[in-house]
Design a protein around this motif. Sequence first.
Motif, PDB file in Angstrom:
ATOM      1  N   GLU A 119       1.787   5.954  16.465  1.00  0.00           N
ATOM      2  CA  GLU A 119       0.771   5.458  15.536  1.00  0.00           C
ATOM      3  C   GLU A 119      -0.182   4.504  16.249  1.00  0.00           C
ATOM      4  O   GLU A 119      -1.390   4.526  15.989  1.00  0.00           O
ATOM      5  N   ALA A 120       0.320   3.698  17.157  1.00  0.00           N
ATOM      6  CA  ALA A 120      -0.551   2.791  17.918  1.00  0.00           C
ATOM      7  C   ALA A 120      -1.528   3.575  18.793  1.00  0.00           C
ATOM      8  O   ALA A 120      -2.710   3.221  18.880  1.00  0.00           O
ATOM      9  N   ASP A 150      -9.196   4.892   7.527  1.00  0.00           N
ATOM     10  CA  ASP A 150      -8.972   4.681   6.102  1.00  0.00           C
ATOM     11  C   ASP A 150      -7.728   3.800   5.995  1.00  0.00           C
ATOM     12  O   ASP A 150      -6.604   4.278   6.186  1.00  0.00           O
ATOM     13  N   PRO A 151      -7.912   2.509   5.741  1.00  0.00           N
ATOM     14  CA  PRO A 151      -6.782   1.580   5.815  1.00  0.00           C
ATOM     15  C   PRO A 151      -5.567   1.972   4.987  1.00  0.00           C
ATOM     16  O   PRO A 151      -4.438   1.894   5.477  1.00  0.00           O
ATOM     17  N   ALA A 167       1.327   5.440   9.013  1.00  0.00           N
ATOM     18  CA  ALA A 167       2.068   4.606   9.967  1.00  0.00           C
ATOM     19  C   ALA A 167       3.496   4.351   9.479  1.00  0.00           C
ATOM     20  O   ALA A 167       4.457   4.495  10.244  1.00  0.00           O
ATOM     21  N   VAL A 168       3.625   4.005   8.216  1.00  0.00           N
ATOM     22  CA  VAL A 168       4.955   3.750   7.651  1.00  0.00           C
ATOM     23  C   VAL A 168       5.803   5.021   7.708  1.00  0.00           C
ATOM     24  O   VAL A 168       6.987   4.976   8.087  1.00  0.00           O
ATOM     25  N   LEU A 206       9.315   5.555   9.700  1.00  0.00           N
ATOM     26  CA  LEU A 206      10.528   5.990   8.984  1.00  0.00           C
ATOM     27  C   LEU A 206      11.063   7.305   9.544  1.00  0.00           C
ATOM     28  O   LEU A 206      12.282   7.452   9.725  1.00  0.00           O
ATOM     29  N   LEU A 207      10.170   8.264   9.807  1.00  0.00           N
ATOM     30  CA  LEU A 207      10.621   9.534  10.392  1.00  0.00           C
ATOM     31  C   LEU A 207      11.247   9.310  11.765  1.00  0.00           C
ATOM     32  O   LEU A 207      12.257   9.930  12.104  1.00  0.00           O
ATOM     33  N   GLY A 208      10.647   8.424  12.549  1.00  0.00           N
ATOM     34  CA  GLY A 208      11.219   8.096  13.858  1.00  0.00           C
ATOM     35  C   GLY A 208      12.608   7.512  13.730  1.00  0.00           C
ATOM     36  O   GLY A 208      13.528   7.868  14.481  1.00  0.00           O
TER      37      GLY A 208
END
Length: 145
Positions: A18-19, A52-53, A60-61, A65-67
């Motif tokens: 995500e980063a 899109d925040p 990202a969340v 979570l999947l990770g």
Amino acid sequence: MDWAHAAGYGALGGLLIEAVTTFGHLIDWQEARRRARKAGRRKLPTITKFMDPIADALVAVSRVLLGAVVGWALHGQVVGAGAAIAAGASAPALLRQLATSHRVRDMIAGRSPEAGNADFAAALMSSVPTPSGQQPESRTEEKTS
């Protein structure tokens, strides 16, 4: 590796991806602003044209979570933090691959995976040419010959 560490490292892998994605959006925004300045425009592009925040935060969340889930699920197979981070980083693709696996679908549907494997092997063998360029004979033909 114990499940808690594997899940934590898996979550870190999801966060890392995500980063990298967010960094790509920031670079695109920076380039658009530079082009606008170079063209002499007073109004510069806003960051919301590139991010899109709310949606990005939800993605990202979910990646984190999947990770964590993949890290937890593979805790018995991963050896070291790097492997758990890599598993977490690849979580969406890994879970998509598992979801399309015939074996997993058969197990969920309650069918015998062995029957599916036999069908798959027969289909695979019928499509592979022999070294001489001829199609291989089926096993039933070999038995009757």
